[in-house]
Design a protein around this motif. Structure first.
Motif, PDB file in Angstrom:
ATOM      1  N   MET A 164     -30.283 -16.710  17.810  1.00 10.83           N
ATOM      2  CA  MET A 164     -29.215 -16.637  16.811  1.00 10.83           C
ATOM      3  C   MET A 164     -28.544 -15.255  16.849  1.00 10.83           C
ATOM      4  O   MET A 164     -27.324 -15.144  16.758  1.00 10.83           O
ATOM      5  CB  MET A 164     -29.777 -16.935  15.418  1.00 10.83           C
ATOM      6  N   ALA A 165     -29.357 -14.235  17.025  1.00 13.42           N
ATOM      7  CA  ALA A 165     -28.844 -12.864  17.046  1.00 13.42           C
ATOM      8  C   ALA A 165     -27.980 -12.590  18.278  1.00 13.42           C
ATOM      9  O   ALA A 165     -27.104 -11.718  18.247  1.00 13.42           O
ATOM     10  CB  ALA A 165     -30.007 -11.874  17.008  1.00 13.42           C
ATOM     11  N   GLN A 166     -28.225 -13.345  19.363  1.00 14.01           N
ATOM     12  CA  GLN A 166     -27.504 -13.100  20.627  1.00 14.01           C
ATOM     13  C   GLN A 166     -26.223 -13.922  20.758  1.00 14.01           C
ATOM     14  O   GLN A 166     -25.545 -13.867  21.780  1.00 14.01           O
ATOM     15  CB  GLN A 166     -28.443 -13.367  21.808  1.00 14.01           C
ATOM     16  N   LEU A 167     -25.880 -14.672  19.710  1.00 14.25           N
ATOM     17  CA  LEU A 167     -24.687 -15.517  19.728  1.00 14.25           C
ATOM     18  C   LEU A 167     -23.494 -14.758  19.137  1.00 14.25           C
ATOM     19  O   LEU A 167     -23.613 -14.137  18.083  1.00 14.25           O
ATOM     20  CB  LEU A 167     -24.962 -16.781  18.903  1.00 14.25           C
ATOM     21  N   LYS A 168     -22.363 -14.813  19.831  1.00  9.98           N
ATOM     22  CA  LYS A 168     -21.130 -14.194  19.321  1.00  9.98           C
ATOM     23  C   LYS A 168     -20.691 -14.855  18.023  1.00  9.98           C
ATOM     24  O   LYS A 168     -20.964 -16.033  17.803  1.00  9.98           O
ATOM     25  CB  LYS A 168     -19.977 -14.417  20.323  1.00  9.98           C
ATOM     26  N   ILE A 169     -19.945 -14.133  17.203  1.00 12.06           N
ATOM     27  CA  ILE A 169     -19.290 -14.761  16.050  1.00 12.06           C
ATOM     28  C   ILE A 169     -18.272 -15.768  16.613  1.00 12.06           C
ATOM     29  O   ILE A 169     -17.517 -15.458  17.529  1.00 12.06           O
ATOM     30  CB  ILE A 169     -18.626 -13.703  15.153  1.00 12.06           C
ATOM     31  N   GLY A 170     -18.321 -16.986  16.094  1.00 12.74           N
ATOM     32  CA  GLY A 170     -17.508 -18.073  16.642  1.00 12.74           C
ATOM     33  C   GLY A 170     -18.226 -18.850  17.731  1.00 12.74           C
ATOM     34  O   GLY A 170     -17.751 -19.901  18.171  1.00 12.74           O
ATOM     35  N   GLY A 171     -19.385 -18.345  18.166  1.00 18.69           N
ATOM     36  CA  GLY A 171     -20.137 -18.975  19.255  1.00 18.69           C
ATOM     37  C   GLY A 171     -20.914 -20.203  18.802  1.00 18.69           C
ATOM     38  O   GLY A 171     -21.130 -20.429  17.601  1.00 18.69           O
ATOM     39  N   ARG A 172     -21.336 -21.012  19.782  1.00 18.26           N
ATOM     40  CA  ARG A 172     -22.007 -22.288  19.524  1.00 18.26           C
ATOM     41  C   ARG A 172     -23.389 -22.305  20.185  1.00 18.26           C
ATOM     42  O   ARG A 172     -23.516 -21.997  21.371  1.00 18.26           O
ATOM     43  CB  ARG A 172     -21.155 -23.441  20.059  1.00 18.26           C
ATOM     44  N   LEU A 173     -24.388 -22.670  19.411  1.00 19.58           N
ATOM     45  CA  LEU A 173     -25.765 -22.793  19.891  1.00 19.58           C
ATOM     46  C   LEU A 173     -26.176 -24.252  19.758  1.00 19.58           C
ATOM     47  O   LEU A 173     -26.115 -24.833  18.672  1.00 19.58           O
ATOM     48  CB  LEU A 173     -26.687 -21.895  19.049  1.00 19.58           C
ATOM     49  N   VAL A 174     -26.575 -24.865  20.890  1.00 21.46           N
ATOM     50  CA  VAL A 174     -26.992 -26.274  20.900  1.00 21.46           C
ATOM     51  C   VAL A 174     -28.480 -26.319  21.234  1.00 21.46           C
ATOM     52  O   VAL A 174     -28.906 -25.827  22.282  1.00 21.46           O
ATOM     53  CB  VAL A 174     -26.166 -27.073  21.930  1.00 21.46           C
ATOM     54  N   LEU A 186     -26.424 -28.402  16.322  1.00 24.65           N
ATOM     55  CA  LEU A 186     -25.364 -27.469  16.706  1.00 24.65           C
ATOM     56  C   LEU A 186     -25.224 -26.431  15.603  1.00 24.65           C
ATOM     57  O   LEU A 186     -25.046 -26.772  14.438  1.00 24.65           O
ATOM     58  CB  LEU A 186     -24.034 -28.220  16.884  1.00 24.65           C
ATOM     59  N   LEU A 187     -25.347 -25.155  15.983  1.00 24.14           N
ATOM     60  CA  LEU A 187     -25.077 -24.046  15.056  1.00 24.14           C
ATOM     61  C   LEU A 187     -23.802 -23.355  15.509  1.00 24.14           C
ATOM     62  O   LEU A 187     -23.656 -23.039  16.692  1.00 24.14           O
ATOM     63  CB  LEU A 187     -26.203 -23.014  15.093  1.00 24.14           C
ATOM     64  N   ILE A 188     -22.895 -23.105  14.574  1.00 20.31           N
ATOM     65  CA  ILE A 188     -21.683 -22.337  14.871  1.00 20.31           C
ATOM     66  C   ILE A 188     -21.766 -21.058  14.046  1.00 20.31           C
ATOM     67  O   ILE A 188     -21.933 -21.122  12.812  1.00 20.31           O
ATOM     68  CB  ILE A 188     -20.403 -23.130  14.525  1.00 20.31           C
TER      69      ILE A 188
END
Length: 213
Positions: A164-174, A186-188
């Motif tokens: 979660m910490a390595q995801l850009k703002i606006g980024g998507r984690l599946v 899906l986390l945005i």
């Protein structure tokens, strides 16, 4: 390492199946149409490679069902030159799809046997991820962060904070969450502290392994 007209015909049929199942992203479908999935499998499975099924690979792992690969890839909404972190290189098939979508792919594999095999196979097929590494997917790759999107290709009991910490703002984690059956999640990332969460149906994955050393 042959890829014949017959294989191409079977891939076209597979793409038709994926369209029927609701995959709409043209770039994802084009990638699946181009990638010789039979070369990512043991030769004994070659005749079945373009069925929409998962198959066993080395180290007790599996190559995901093409529908699952397409579904996760579509959720990422990849644009050219996006930095994508893949947790679980596995056979390298999902990695290849991400590369053909134009992503700069950083991929981590926990099984050394698979890491070595994929490191040789992908360049032979002309597929060049930005960075392949052997390591613990729960930790991600903080040295290369932040990422436009992160894809986890194994079932996780929880969402690792490090990812979660390595995801850009606006980024998507599946990520598929759960034990026996997983819910595709899906986390945005909305800002530094807030994430929007979507749950998108049940899937089955092998478990995401943690480095116990």
């Amino acid at each position: 390492m042959k890829d014949t007209g017959k294989h191409q015909g079977l891939r076209n049929q597979l793409v038709s199946v994926l369209i029927e199942k609701g995959i709409t992203d043209k770039n994802v479908l084009d990638a699946i149409k181009k990638i010789p999935r039979h070369l990512f499998l043991d030769s004994s499975f070659e005749n079945y490679a373009y069925q929409d099924k998962a198959f066993p690979i080395d180290a007790g792992q599996t190559i995901s069902q093409p529908y699952t690969v397409a579904f996760q890839s579509q959720l990422l909404e990849i644009k050219k030159d996006h930095k994508v972190l893949e947790i679980g290189t596995g056979s390298g098939y999902q990695t290849a799809v991400l590369c053909l979508l134009g992503a700069k792919v950083y991929s981590i594999e926990r099984q050394n046997e698979l890491f070595k095999r994929t490191s040789v196979l992908l360049p032979k097929l002309g597929i060049r991820p930005k960075h392949l590494t052997f390591g613990d997917g729960y930790k991600g790759l903080p040295g290369f962060a932040p990422f436009d999107s992160i894809i986890v290709t194994a079932g996780a009991p929880f969402i690792p904070q490090a990812l979660m910490a390595q995801l850009k703002i606006g980024g998507r984690l599946v990520i598929p969450l759960g034990d026996t059956v997983q819910v595709m999640t899906l986390l945005i990332r909305k800002n530094e502290t807030q994430f929007e969460k979507h749950e998108l149906g049940e899937f089955r994955f092998v478990p995401l392994l943690e480095d116990k050393n």
